[in-house]
Design an enzyme around this catalytic site. Structure first.
Site, PDB file in Angstrom:
ATOM      1  N   ARG A   1      -2.993 -27.915  -0.189  1.00 11.46           N
ATOM      2  CA  ARG A   1      -4.322 -27.547   0.305  1.00 11.46           C
ATOM      3  C   ARG A   1      -5.109 -26.849  -0.803  1.00 11.46           C
ATOM      4  NH1 ARG A   1      -3.751 -24.691   6.141  1.00 11.46           N
ATOM      5  NH2 ARG A   1      -5.703 -23.796   5.371  1.00 11.46           N
TER       6      ARG A   1
ATOM      7  N   ARG B   1     -11.277 -16.301   1.845  1.00 10.05           N
ATOM      8  CA  ARG B   1     -10.764 -16.516   3.210  1.00 10.05           C
ATOM      9  C   ARG B   1     -10.391 -15.185   3.861  1.00 10.05           C
ATOM     10  NH1 ARG B   1      -6.095 -20.627   2.293  1.00 10.05           N
ATOM     11  NH2 ARG B   1      -5.913 -20.763   4.560  1.00 10.05           N
TER      12      ARG B   1
ATOM     13  N   ARG C   1     -12.243 -17.846  16.037  1.00 10.01           N
ATOM     14  CA  ARG C   1     -12.342 -17.096  14.788  1.00 10.01           C
ATOM     15  C   ARG C   1     -13.641 -16.321  14.684  1.00 10.01           C
ATOM     16  NH1 ARG C   1      -8.673 -20.948  11.672  1.00 10.01           N
ATOM     17  NH2 ARG C   1      -8.475 -20.155   9.572  1.00 10.01           N
TER      18      ARG C   1
END
Ligand code: AMP
Length: 193
Positions: A133, A145, A88
């Protein structure tokens, strides 16, 4: 060894597609997000990872790279691996290249799943109902995010483009249509190896 990196923003469907690709190609599926969520919740490492993940931030590279490498080493006889949610960052991509080179292998291809941002937000909101979540449930964390993805993760596609190892598929459509597109992309790279 087949080393497929599945790439895409949060909510693109990487986890679902990785499970199908794992079965289709007989690969081991490694999701760093799943590994972090599966740690003993009382451990210091789990608490540390959670403090980043719950806010939609990336766990630091040194920790994530160690976790990924130890997962790969658990499968010495794997005919291949599908990496889901790793690398990532550029530093993670460089570490993966080095790690695989030491094992006498390399990333075969990175396959991206393209999904427009508005669709991602809707999918993550729906997923929160089942996933439980915290990072799926809060629109501010979802926004973070996506920002972290655009900032730190999207450049990783360029890293593999420079190695002529990047392909992307349209990630809008039915799960099985997207699966077919991913297989076609992987087969094309595999055939031309
Ligand atoms: P995921 O299940 O892939 O959406 O990952 C959930 C969370 O775990 C992310 O938001 C990060 O906090 C952490 N995480 C998973 N993979 C990585 C990675 N490769 N690098 C840094 N953090 C990660």
């Amino acid at each position: 060894m087949l080393n497929i990196v599945l790439f895409g923003p949060p909510g693109a469907g990487k986890g679902t597609q990785a499970e199908s690709l794992k079965k289709h190609y007989g690969l081991v599926h490694i999701s760093t997000g799943d590994v972090f969520r599966g740690l003993d919740p009382e451990s210091d490492l789990a608490k540390l990872a959670k403090s980043y993940a719950d806010n939609g931030n990336l766990v630091p590279d040194d920790i994530t790279i160690k976790i990924l490498e130890s997962e790969v080493l658990k499968h010495p006889d794997a005919k291949g691996v599908i990496y889901d949610g790793f690398p990532r960052t550029i530093a993670q991509a460089e570490a993966l290249d080095q790690f695989l080179a030491n094992k006498g292998t390399a990333v075969t291809a990175m396959v991206g799943i393209d999904v427009p941002e508005e669709e991602l937000k809707g999918r993550l909101k729906n997923r929160a109902i089942d996933s439980g979540r915290p990072d799926d449930a809060d629109p501010k964390i979802i926004q973070n995010r996506i920002a972290v993805y655009n900032d730190q993760t999207a450049p990783v596609a360029g890293f593999y483009k420079n190695q002529n190892k990047y392909a992307a598929v349209n990630g809008v459509g039915s799960i099985s249509d997207i699966f077919d597109r991913l297989c076609a992309a992987i087969d094309e790279v595999n055939v031309s190896l």
